[in-house]
Design a protein around this motif. Structure first.
Motif, PDB file in Angstrom:
ATOM      1  N   VAL A 130       0.723  -1.166  -0.083  1.00 30.30           N
ATOM      2  CA  VAL A 130       0.193  -0.031   0.003  1.00 30.30           C
ATOM      3  C   VAL A 130       1.061   1.248   0.051  1.00 30.30           C
ATOM      4  CG1 VAL A 130      -1.724  -1.177   1.192  1.00 30.30           C
ATOM      5  CG2 VAL A 130      -0.175   0.200   2.621  1.00 30.30           C
ATOM      6  N   THR A 131       0.239   2.409  -0.638  1.00 28.53           N
ATOM      7  CA  THR A 131       1.084   3.901  -0.210  1.00 28.53           C
ATOM      8  C   THR A 131       0.429   4.195   0.972  1.00 28.53           C
ATOM      9  OG1 THR A 131       0.976   3.986  -2.760  1.00 28.53           O
ATOM     10  CG2 THR A 131       1.186   5.893  -1.439  1.00 28.53           C
ATOM     11  N   LEU A 132       1.521   4.702   2.018  1.00 29.59           N
ATOM     12  CA  LEU A 132       1.007   4.750   3.177  1.00 29.59           C
ATOM     13  C   LEU A 132       1.646   6.153   3.965  1.00 29.59           C
ATOM     14  CD1 LEU A 132      -0.202   3.422   6.042  1.00 29.59           C
ATOM     15  CD2 LEU A 132       2.156   2.283   6.330  1.00 29.59           C
ATOM     16  N   LEU A 133       1.053   6.836   4.695  1.00 31.09           N
ATOM     17  CA  LEU A 133       1.530   7.901   5.438  1.00 31.09           C
ATOM     18  C   LEU A 133       0.999   7.675   7.074  1.00 31.09           C
ATOM     19  CD1 LEU A 133       2.750  10.774   5.944  1.00 31.09           C
ATOM     20  CD2 LEU A 133       0.509  11.739   5.040  1.00 31.09           C
ATOM     21  N   LEU A 134       1.784   7.603   7.871  1.00 30.20           N
ATOM     22  CA  LEU A 134       1.407   7.365   9.189  1.00 30.20           C
ATOM     23  C   LEU A 134       2.120   7.995  10.325  1.00 30.20           C
ATOM     24  CD1 LEU A 134       3.553   5.141  11.027  1.00 30.20           C
ATOM     25  CD2 LEU A 134       2.751   3.706   9.180  1.00 30.20           C
ATOM     26  N   VAL A 135       1.334   8.168  11.589  1.00 27.07           N
ATOM     27  CA  VAL A 135       2.147   8.899  12.501  1.00 27.07           C
ATOM     28  C   VAL A 135       2.160   7.516  13.662  1.00 27.07           C
ATOM     29  CG1 VAL A 135       1.743  10.073  14.600  1.00 27.07           C
ATOM     30  CG2 VAL A 135       1.152  10.961  12.237  1.00 27.07           C
ATOM     31  N   THR A 136       3.265   7.195  14.162  1.00 28.34           N
ATOM     32  CA  THR A 136       3.508   6.321  15.077  1.00 28.34           C
ATOM     33  C   THR A 136       4.659   6.770  15.961  1.00 28.34           C
ATOM     34  OG1 THR A 136       3.864   4.074  15.501  1.00 28.34           O
ATOM     35  CG2 THR A 136       5.155   4.980  13.524  1.00 28.34           C
ATOM     36  N   HIS A 137       4.605   6.006  17.217  1.00 27.34           N
ATOM     37  CA  HIS A 137       5.582   6.340  18.125  1.00 27.34           C
ATOM     38  C   HIS A 137       6.253   4.969  18.408  1.00 27.34           C
ATOM     39  CE1 HIS A 137       2.484   4.205  20.626  1.00 27.34           C
ATOM     40  NE2 HIS A 137       3.137   3.564  21.053  1.00 27.34           N
ATOM     41  N   ASP A 138       6.058   3.899  17.790  1.00 26.95           N
ATOM     42  CA  ASP A 138       6.430   2.335  17.642  1.00 26.95           C
ATOM     43  C   ASP A 138       7.826   2.534  16.585  1.00 26.95           C
ATOM     44  OD1 ASP A 138       7.206  -0.168  17.473  1.00 26.95           O
ATOM     45  OD2 ASP A 138       5.444  -0.624  18.096  1.00 26.95           O
ATOM     46  N   ARG A 139       9.224   2.638  17.058  1.00 21.26           N
ATOM     47  CA  ARG A 139      10.018   2.808  16.440  1.00 21.26           C
ATOM     48  C   ARG A 139      10.519   1.583  15.450  1.00 21.26           C
ATOM     49  NH1 ARG A 139      12.383   5.929  21.581  1.00 21.26           N
ATOM     50  NH2 ARG A 139      10.554   4.532  22.130  1.00 21.26           N
ATOM     51  N   TYR A 140      10.432   0.483  16.267  1.00 22.06           N
ATOM     52  CA  TYR A 140      10.501  -0.901  15.345  1.00 22.06           C
ATOM     53  C   TYR A 140       9.352  -1.024  14.225  1.00 22.06           C
ATOM     54  CZ  TYR A 140      13.841  -2.658  18.905  1.00 22.06           C
ATOM     55  OH  TYR A 140      14.889  -2.901  19.684  1.00 22.06           O
ATOM     56  N   PHE A 141       8.037  -0.513  14.558  1.00 22.25           N
ATOM     57  CA  PHE A 141       7.098  -0.651  13.554  1.00 22.25           C
ATOM     58  C   PHE A 141       7.529   0.346  12.437  1.00 22.25           C
ATOM     59  CE2 PHE A 141       3.220   0.913  11.867  1.00 22.25           C
ATOM     60  CZ  PHE A 141       2.574  -0.347  11.722  1.00 22.25           C
ATOM     61  N   LEU A 142       7.848   1.484  12.813  1.00 25.25           N
ATOM     62  CA  LEU A 142       8.330   2.700  11.750  1.00 25.25           C
ATOM     63  C   LEU A 142       9.539   1.984  10.957  1.00 25.25           C
ATOM     64  CD1 LEU A 142       9.166   6.173  12.754  1.00 25.25           C
ATOM     65  CD2 LEU A 142      10.823   5.121  11.279  1.00 25.25           C
ATOM     66  N   ASP A 143      10.357   1.342  11.773  1.00 28.83           N
ATOM     67  CA  ASP A 143      11.825   0.938  10.634  1.00 28.83           C
ATOM     68  C   ASP A 143      11.129  -0.136   9.815  1.00 28.83           C
ATOM     69  OD1 ASP A 143      13.604   2.665  11.220  1.00 28.83           O
ATOM     70  OD2 ASP A 143      14.687   1.382  12.693  1.00 28.83           O
ATOM     71  N   SER A 144      10.172  -1.125  10.235  1.00 25.33           N
ATOM     72  CA  SER A 144       9.916  -2.145   9.427  1.00 25.33           C
ATOM     73  C   SER A 144       8.997  -1.767   8.441  1.00 25.33           C
ATOM     74  CB  SER A 144       8.988  -3.252  10.401  1.00 25.33           C
ATOM     75  OG  SER A 144       8.460  -4.317   9.758  1.00 25.33           O
TER      76      SER A 144
END
Length: 633
Positions: free
Chosen positions: A206-220
Motif C-alpha cells: 500500500v501507499t502509506l502515510l502514518l504517525v507512530t511512536h513505535d520505532r520498530y514498527f516505523l523501521d519495519s
C-alpha cells in the motif's frame, strides 16, 4: 504514479501557525512516517489531506483516481450499530454477502440451514470466497469475534481494533489506488498483532502515510520520514537511525547559520543606532535588509532536554514483597501462588496478551485492588508514581501552569537547589506561551506529557507505568527514556512498545495465562527470540495439576534444547553466514546513505527501495539461521 502534491501549506490555531509554507509529494508505493512534537500539527495535517479541515493558505492536489482512507486515533461510530454493521458498512454486494455468511457461521452458533445455504449460494454467485479468507484473517488476527456485538459495548482497545479492521478490509476490497493514512495504528495492539500488521502492510504494497511512536514498527514499515519542526517540514529517506543522524547534522548546520546571523545582527544593530534621522536611499535598503537578518538571528535553536538530577524520596531496605498471591475474576486466573520480592533500582517489564490481567497486577501492587489470598507487603518508604492509561483527571478550564503550581511551586533537586514550576514545565517541552494555555486546548499527547510531569513532580521512588508510550511523540519518548535510564528508583512497565522495553528493562514478567507468570532474564527482543526457538517445546509443557501453587517460573526452568555438535557442513555454513551477514549489512548501510542523500532521481530510487527490502528480508532469514547454528557451537 503521482498521488499527492502539497504546495505552500499553512495552518494556524490561535496566535502562531502550526506549520508555514510547507510542500511535499507522495508517489505510489511510498511508505512515509510523519514525526513531530505533540501539538506541532501532525493530526491537523492528516485531516487536511483527508479533506476534513481546510488550510489557511496553500494547495493540496490529489490524483482523481486516488482514494484517501484514514484511520484516526478516535474513530466515529454509531453505538447502536453492530461490529458487522460497522465493518461492512460500505453496502457493496460482496461485503454484504461476506457479512451475512460470517454472522451465520460464528463459533458457538447453530446456523439456520436454509439461510446458510442461501448465503453460500450468494457467495458462490459473487465469487466472494477469496476476499472472505482475507476478511477472516484480518478479524482473527485482530481478535475480533462475535460480530453481532453492539459498538457501544466495546472497550477503547476493542473499538481501535474494529476501526483498524474496517480500514484494512476497505483498502483490500477496493483494489484501486489508495492512500492509507494511519494515526497511531499500534495503540491498543499487543505485540503479535503489531508484528502481523507490519507483515500485512508490507505484503499489501500500500501507499502509506502514518504517525507512530513505535520505532520498530516505523523501521519495519516505512522507507521515508517527514518531520514537522518549528513550523517547517524536513524530509529524510531511509530508516529511523538515518533520520537521527541526518537531523543531528541539520541542527549543527542550522546552529552555525544562526550564529553567523547573530554576529551580523549585532554589527547591523550598532550601525542602525548610529544612523541620523535623515537617511539616504542606500541606507534605507540596508535598514530593510536588517529586518531579514533580525528574523534569522532570532531563531530559537536550543532543544530542551530532560536533565534532572531528581531528589528522589529515600528508598528503604524493604520495597515490595508478594507472598503466595492468588487473584482471579470468575474463570480468568490472573495469579496463582505468585511469589516475588522487589529489589532497589529494579526495572521490570510486564508483557502478555490483552486480557490476561497485567493492569490488575499493577493495581494490586498499588493497593487499588486486593488479592483473593496471599500477602502484598509494601515498604514504609515507598512513594508510588502511577502513570496509567486513564490520563489526566483534572478540570480542563485550568491553565497548565496553574495545574502544576497546585501540586507545588518548586521542584527539589539532589544538589539542594530547586527549579520553579515554570522551569520544570520547560524541561518537559512546554514553552512559556504554552504554559498559559488551557488544558482543554492541549493535544492528546500534550495531556499525556503533562500527566507524566505531574507524577514526577511528586518525587516518587517507585514508578508504575501502564502503556506510557501511547500518544507520546518520538522526541518526548527519547527524552523520557533518557530520564528513566538515570532514574534511581524502581520501575515497572507495561508496554507493547518493543523499542522502549528493550532500552529500559532488566527482566520481564511474562503473563502466559492460567495464572502462570514467567520471570524472563532479558529484554523483550531476547524473549521473543527465545520464545520462537522454544515454541514447539513450550506447547508441550504444562503446569502440574498436583502442585497447590504456581510461583514465578524462571526461564531457566524451560525444557533445555537438545544440544548437539555441529557437523563439518554446518560449521562451514556458519562461517559463510557470518561473511554474508556482514556483506548484507554493508550493502544496507550503503543504500541507506544513497537514499538519505536526497540527490538521486526517482529512476535510481525505485530499484534501491526494492533492493533494501530484499536485503532486510535476507538479513532476517540469515540472522535466524545463524542463531540456530550458533546455539550448537
Amino acid at each position: 504514479m503521482h498521488y499527492v502534491t502539497v504546495e505552500g501549506l499553512t495552518k494556524a490555531y490561535g496566535a502562531g501557525p502550526l506549520f508555514k509554507d510547507i510542500s511535499f509529494h507522495i508517489e505510489e508505493g511510498d511508505k512515509i512516517a510523519l514525526v513531530a512534537l505533540n501539538g506541532a500539527g501532525k493530526s491537523t495535517l492528516l485531516r487536511i489531506l483527508c479533506g476534513q479541515e481546510t488550510p489557511d493558505a496553500g494547495t493540496v492536489w490529489i490524483h482523481k483516481d486516488v482514494t484517501v482512507v484514514m484511520l484516526e486515533q478516535q474513530s466515529a461510530f454509531d453505538p447502536a450499530s453492530t461490529i458487522s454493521g460497522h465493518v461492512f458498512s460500505q453496502g457493496h454486494p460482496v461485503l454484504a454477502a461476506i457479512r451475512d455468511y460470517e454472522l451465520l457461521t460464528e463459533e458457538g452458533e447453530e446456523p439456520d440451514l436454509e439461510k446458510l445455504t442461501a448465503a453460500i449460494e450468494r457467495m458462490d454467485e459473487l465469487n466472494a470466497w477469496h476476499f472472505d479468507s482475507k476478511v477472516k484473517q484480518i478479524l482473527g488476527k485482530l481478535n475480533i469475534h462475535h460480530l453481532d456485538q453492539r459498538m457501544g459495548s466495546l472497550s477503547g482497545g476493542q473499538l481501535k481494533r474494529v476501526a483498524l479492521a474496517k480500514v484494512l478490509i476497505d483498502i483490500g476490497f477496493e483494489h484501486r489506488h489508495t492512500l492509507l493514512i494511519m494515526d497511531e495504528p499500534t495503540n491498543h495492539l499487543d505485540v503479535s498483532m503489531i508484528e502481523w500488521l507490519e507483515n500485512y502492510l508490507d505484503q499489501e504494497n500500500v501507499t502509506l502515510l502514518l504517525v507512530t511512536h513505535d520505532r520498530y514498527f516505523l523501521d519495519s514499515v516505512c522507507n521515508e520520514i517527514m518531520e514537522l519542526d518549528q513550523q517547517q517540514l524536513f524530509v529524510y529517506k531511509g530508516d529511523y537511525e538515518n533520520y537521527l543522524e541526518k537531523k543531528a547534522a541539520r541542527e549543527e548546520s542550522d546552529k552555525a547559520s544562526v550564529e553567523k546571523a547573530r554576529n551580523l545582527f549585532r554589527k547591523e544593530l550598532e550601525w542602525i543606532r548610529k544612523q541620523p534621522k535623515a537617511r539616504t536611499t542606500k541606507s534605507k535598503s540596508r535598514i530593510d535588509a536588517f529586518a531579514d537578518v533580525k528574523e534569522k538571528a532570532s531563531v530559537r535553536l536550543e532543544k530542551q532536554q530532560l536533565e534532572l538530577n531528581v531528589k528522589m524520596t529515600r528508598l528503604g531496605g524493604k520495597i515490595i514483597e508478594m507472598k503466595k498471591v492468588y487473584k482471579a475474576y470468575g474463570d480468568l486466573q490472573i495469579l496463582k501462588g505468585f511469589d516475588y520480592t522487589f529489589k532497589k533500582g529494579e526495572r521490570v517489564g510486564v508483557v502478555g496478551k490483552n486480557g490476561v490481567g497485567k493492569s490488575t497486577f499493577l493495581n494490586m501492587l498499588l493497593g487499588l485492588e486486593q488479592p483473593d489470598s496471599g500477602k502484598i507487603n509494601t515498604g514504609d518508604t515507598i512513594v508510588f508514581g502511577n502513570y496509567d492509561q486513564r490520563g489526566l483527571i483534572v478540570k480542563e478550564d485550568m491553565r497548565v501552569i496553574e495545574f502544576v503550581k497546585n501540586i507545588a511551586e518548586n521542584f527539589p533537586l539532589a544538589d539542594g537547589t530547586k527549579v520553579s514550576a515554570a522551569q520544570f514545565l520547560q524541561l518537559f517541552l512546554f514553552s512559556p506561551e504554552k504554559q498559559y494555555t488551557y488544558i482543554s486546548k492541549l493535544s492528546g499527547g500534550e495531556k499525556r506529557r503533562l500527566h507524566l510531569l505531574s507524577i514526577l513532580f511528586r518525587n516518587p521512588n517507585f514508578l508504575v507505568l501502564d502503556e506510557p508510550t501511547n500518544d507520546l511523540d518520538l522526541p518526548t519518548l527519547s527524552i523520557l527514556e533518557e530520564f528513566l535510564l538515570t532514574y534511581q528508583g524502581c520501575i515497572i512497565i507495561v508496554s507493547h512498545d518493543r523499542y522502549f522495553m528493550d532500552k529500559l528493562v532488566d527482566h520481564l514478567f511474562v503473563f502466559e495465562g492460567g495464572g502462570v507468570v514467567r520471570d524472563f532474564p532479558g529484554n523483550y527482543t531476547q524473549y521473543r527470540e527465545w520464545e520462537k526457538n522454544d515454541k514447539d517445546k513450550e506447547e508441550t509443557k504444562s503446569v502440574p495439576e498436583s502442585r497447590p501453587q504456581a510461583n514465578v517460573v524462571p526461564a531457566a526452568e524451560a525444557p533445555a534444547k537438545e544440544v548437539r555438535k555441529m557437523s563439518f557442513k554446518e560449521k562451514r555454513e556458519l562461517e559463510l553466514l557470518e561473511k554474508e551477514i556482514a556483506a548484507l549489512e554493508a550493502e544496507k548501510k550503503e543504500i541507506d546513505e544513497k537514499m538519505g542523500a536526497g540527490n538521486i532521481s526517482y529512476e535510481e530510487l525505485e530499484p534501491l527501495s526494492r533492493r533494501i527490502g530484499e536485503v532486510i528480508q535476507l538479513l532476517d532469514e540469515k540472522g535466524m539461521r545463524w542463531l540456530e547454528l550458533s546455539e550448537m557451537s
